[in-house]
Design a protein around this motif. Structure first.
Motif, PDB file in Angstrom:
ATOM      1  N   ASN A 178       0.832  -1.400   0.125  1.00 17.42           N
ATOM      2  CA  ASN A 178      -0.153   0.080  -0.093  1.00 17.42           C
ATOM      3  C   ASN A 178       0.756   1.235  -0.106  1.00 17.42           C
ATOM      4  O   ASN A 178       1.643   1.483   0.918  1.00 17.42           O
ATOM      5  CB  ASN A 178      -0.822  -0.034   1.375  1.00 17.42           C
ATOM      6  CG  ASN A 178      -2.098   0.953   1.203  1.00 17.42           C
ATOM      7  OD1 ASN A 178      -2.057   1.609   0.215  1.00 17.42           O
ATOM      8  ND2 ASN A 178      -2.649   0.905   2.131  1.00 17.42           N
ATOM      9  N   ALA A 231      -0.427   4.322   0.031  1.00 19.34           N
ATOM     10  CA  ALA A 231      -1.391   5.196   0.821  1.00 19.34           C
ATOM     11  C   ALA A 231      -1.622   4.689   2.455  1.00 19.34           C
ATOM     12  O   ALA A 231      -2.686   4.205   2.278  1.00 19.34           O
ATOM     13  CB  ALA A 231      -2.522   6.135   0.391  1.00 19.34           C
ATOM     14  N   GLU A 271      -5.173   3.457   4.019  1.00 21.82           N
ATOM     15  CA  GLU A 271      -6.183   4.085   3.244  1.00 21.82           C
ATOM     16  C   GLU A 271      -6.739   2.765   2.441  1.00 21.82           C
ATOM     17  O   GLU A 271      -5.852   2.353   1.796  1.00 21.82           O
ATOM     18  CB  GLU A 271      -6.082   5.270   2.361  1.00 21.82           C
ATOM     19  CG  GLU A 271      -5.724   6.603   2.995  1.00 21.82           C
ATOM     20  CD  GLU A 271      -6.868   7.047   3.338  1.00 21.82           C
ATOM     21  OE1 GLU A 271      -8.085   6.750   3.000  1.00 21.82           O
ATOM     22  OE2 GLU A 271      -6.611   8.060   4.190  1.00 21.82           O
ATOM     23  N   SER A 272      -7.982   2.388   2.543  1.00 24.62           N
ATOM     24  CA  SER A 272      -8.480   1.369   1.643  1.00 24.62           C
ATOM     25  C   SER A 272      -9.478   2.168   0.530  1.00 24.62           C
ATOM     26  O   SER A 272      -9.743   3.257   0.696  1.00 24.62           O
ATOM     27  CB  SER A 272      -9.547   0.702   2.108  1.00 24.62           C
ATOM     28  OG  SER A 272      -9.129  -0.540   2.835  1.00 24.62           O
ATOM     29  N   SER A 298      -5.527   1.898  -8.655  1.00 26.68           N
ATOM     30  CA  SER A 298      -4.795   1.807  -7.277  1.00 26.68           C
ATOM     31  C   SER A 298      -3.661   0.966  -7.067  1.00 26.68           C
ATOM     32  O   SER A 298      -2.715   1.260  -6.436  1.00 26.68           O
ATOM     33  CB  SER A 298      -5.889   1.960  -6.038  1.00 26.68           C
ATOM     34  OG  SER A 298      -6.417   0.849  -5.996  1.00 26.68           O
ATOM     35  N   LYS A 342      -4.463  10.755  -2.951  1.00 29.34           N
ATOM     36  CA  LYS A 342      -3.597  10.384  -2.020  1.00 29.34           C
ATOM     37  C   LYS A 342      -2.430   9.578  -2.706  1.00 29.34           C
ATOM     38  O   LYS A 342      -1.655   8.925  -1.717  1.00 29.34           O
ATOM     39  CB  LYS A 342      -4.334   9.456  -1.220  1.00 29.34           C
ATOM     40  CG  LYS A 342      -5.725   9.828  -0.801  1.00 29.34           C
ATOM     41  CD  LYS A 342      -6.690   9.108   0.650  1.00 29.34           C
ATOM     42  CE  LYS A 342      -7.504   9.930   1.164  1.00 29.34           C
ATOM     43  NZ  LYS A 342      -8.887   9.565   0.402  1.00 29.34           N
TER      44      LYS A 342
END
Length: 306
Positions: A95, A97, A100-101, A160, A191
């Protein structure tokens, strides 16, 4: 032992005690749907051994993914992609970010020598690229540090994860025509510094030519009848010679009357006419029906004859 109620799949031989009306409740037989109740997808909450628990990967490994269990994360053969080995194995990306999901997916925190690293579960039912990876695609051509042009970015679900894969040194140029999806894409990009959101029609790459440099890979999930032409046009503008493309083809978007295999073969022919040389094709069963992912090279360098 009481009648098995009305559950369509309830009356297994030692059938789900209180299967009730739940369509998927009392599947587990014996110890299965004990708490199936009326829940439409009572996915064996009370099913340690029912059919429930083990179907977790559907929505990001329900039950036991990081729930106090020891999860070991190991690198996948595709650089930048990882596998979390726990109660159930899941495909994950590191991840960018942290905390954050993006679309409600599970996150897994793992301690290593550098400290705490967070991974996000990559759901193959929500992402064609994840489905292709689990389907055994040979190369995705998005190593960390590479630049990717992503056509048909939608709300940024797969974008993402691509952003995680290419990492802080790489860039993802995400093109999406729909303003509704584009709003979600912008929120994802806020983000993640390595996503450049472009709300524009991929049929007109000249409109965003000032925003996108030459890229190493074009990923396309546009689901349009003329998608081979769209990808070829964008490749002419932005894909370096010897760069690669990854195209997701939805058969019934191109011709809903023809057989899927015939549609895929037709698309491959169109690509070859545009100097795009397909190298492999993977169908996305069981995650998507009548979908294929084609990976290839654009304007390969001429073979040197000895």
């Amino acid at each position: 032992m009481g009648p098995p109620g009305f559950s369509p799949r309830g009356g297994a031989p030692r059938g789900g005690g209180r299967g009730g009306f739940s369509p998927r409740g009392g599947v587990g037989g014996g110890r299965g749907g004990s708490r199936g109740g009326f829940s439409p997808g009572g996915r064996g909450r009370g099913a340690p051994r029912g059919r429930g628990g083990d179907r977790g990967r559907g929505r990001g490994g329900r039950g036991g993914m990081g729930a106090g269990k020891k999860v070991v994360v190991e690198p996948h053969r595709h650089e930048g992609v990882f596998i979390a080995r726990g109660k159930e194995d899941a495909l994950v990306t590191k991840n960018m970010a942290v905390g954050e999901s993006v679309y409600g997916e599970k996150r897994i925190a793992v301690e290593d020598e550098a400290g705490k690293v967070e991974y996000r579960v990559w759901n193959p039912f929500r992402s064609k690229l994840a489905a292709a990876i689990l389907g055994g695609v040979d190369k995705i051509h998005m190593p960390p540090g590479s630049k990717v042009l992503y056509l048909g970015a939608a709300s940024g679900t797969t974008v993402s994860h691509v952003s995680d894969v290419v990492g802080p040194e790489g860039m993802v140029y995400a093109v999406e025509f729909s303003h509704r999806s584009g709003r979600d894409l912008l929120n994802v990009a806020k983000k993640r510094t390595n996503i450049v959101p472009i709300i524009e029609d991929a049929r007109h790459p000249h409109k965003y030519r000032m925003l996108v440099p030459m890229v190493d890979c074009v990923f396309a999930d546009v689901a349009q009848p003329d998608q081979a032409r769209i990808v070829a046009l964008n490749s002419q503008y932005f894909l370096k010679n010897g760069g690669h493309f990854v195209i997701s083809i939805k058969a019934n978007c191109i011709d809903s009357t023809a057989e899927a295999e015939a549609v895929f073969a037709g698309e491959v022919k169109k690509m070859q006419a545009e100097k795009m040389k397909p190298q492999e094709q993977v169908t996305l069963e069981p995650y998507e029906r009548d979908h294929a992912v084609v990976v290839g090279i654009y304007r390969p360098p001429p073979k040197k004859t000895e």
